[in-house]
Design an enzyme around this catalytic site. Structure first.
Site, mmCIF file in Angstrom:
data_model
loop_
_atom_site.group_PDB
_atom_site.id
_atom_site.type_symbol
_atom_site.label_atom_id
_atom_site.label_comp_id
_atom_site.label_asym_id
_atom_site.label_seq_id
_atom_site.Cartn_x
_atom_site.Cartn_y
_atom_site.Cartn_z
ATOM 1 N N LYS A 37 0.855 -1.193 0.000
ATOM 2 C CA LYS A 37 0.000 0.000 0.000
ATOM 3 C C LYS A 37 0.888 1.239 0.000
ATOM 4 O O LYS A 37 1.804 1.353 0.844
ATOM 5 C CB LYS A 37 -0.865 -0.045 1.261
ATOM 6 C CG LYS A 37 -2.171 0.702 1.193
ATOM 7 C CD LYS A 37 -3.014 0.290 2.408
ATOM 8 C CE LYS A 37 -4.306 1.042 2.486
ATOM 9 N NZ LYS A 37 -5.038 0.729 3.729
ATOM 10 N N VAL A 38 0.641 2.136 -0.929
ATOM 11 C CA VAL A 38 1.435 3.376 -1.009
ATOM 12 C C VAL A 38 0.485 4.577 -1.026
ATOM 13 O O VAL A 38 -0.641 4.473 -1.517
ATOM 14 C CB VAL A 38 2.340 3.406 -2.279
ATOM 15 C CG1 VAL A 38 3.334 2.253 -2.296
ATOM 16 C CG2 VAL A 38 1.512 3.417 -3.556
#
Ligand code: G3P
Length: 218
Positions: free
Chosen positions: A83-84
């Site tokens: 997840k960014v």
């Protein structure tokens, strides 16, 4: 529609997974804090319970360090989805994680259709628009889901819309009506989807009548 649970609580994940309704898990730094556990240990345990993607978030804000963290998180298990955040560095990391690490990426903290367009162009597996937090500001989070759906359909983007920051069962219904691919909701909201007073009332009446028959099935 896929159902992800938005928690890092391993007990809750085990219980929901046993129902056979869980397609994945999303976590974030706040949920890891709430769990009281170590991110690597908690993520590893969740990945051993659930077959689908388990989102684990990088906490760096600069590309090189994001990539270092992504590589460490990716080593935890094959179903870790990185997840960014929806920043320029996050989008660059998304592209690299997809091409170099061949990993699923969830681009998070999306609050506009243009941000979602950028995430799709960066090859994101999932885009996470936060509907509840948009509702909190007085706007309609579901309008954003509809806009993203139209844009992705217009260009046949394969990025899946992961409706996040879900607070109510109505959010789930509206996301499904619009055609969002995934919804991630807290455990209580997922459980609440089954509730209806007429179901409870009807079951009580059937059981009362059944008791009067004096019969047994098994
Ligand atoms: O996982 C991110 C998102 O679902 C957070 O939700 O309730 O903190 O706005 P919330």
């Amino acid at each position: 529609m896929k159902f992800f649970v938005d928690t890092a609580d391993v007990k809750e994940i085990r219980e929901l997974n046993a129902l056979g309704l869980l397609d994945g898990v999303t976590t974030n730094p706040s949920l890891i804090l709430k769990s009281g556990g170590d991110i690597k240990k908690v993520t590893k345990e969740i990945c051993s319970i659930v077959d689908g993607p388990v989102s684990a978030e990088v906490v760096a804000t600069e590309y090189d360090q994001m990539m270092r963290e992504a590589k460490i998180l990716a080593k935890i298990a094959s179903n870790v989805c990185i997840k960014v955040p929806l920043t320029l560095d996050g989008l660059r990391a998304c592209k690299s994680i997809r091409s170099d690490l061949n990993r699923d990426v969830n681009v998070t903290l999306c609050f506009s259709a243009n941000q979602a367009l950028l995430a799709a162009k960066a090859g994101a597996t999932f885009i996470s628009p936060f509907v509840g937090r948009i509702d909190d500001t007085g706007s309609d989070g579901m309008e954003l889901i509809a806009e993203i759906k139209t844009i992705y359909d217009n260009y046949d983007f394969t990025t899946e819309i992961l409706t996040a920051s879900v607070r109510t069962v109505n959010h789930v219904k509206q996301a499904a009506l619009i055609g969002a691919h995934v919804v991630t909701a807290p455990p209580a909201t997922l459980r609440a989807l089954v509730s209806h007073p007429l179901t409870d009332k009807g079951l009580a009446a059937f059981l009362a009548d059944w008791a009067k028959t004096g019969q047994k099935i098994g």
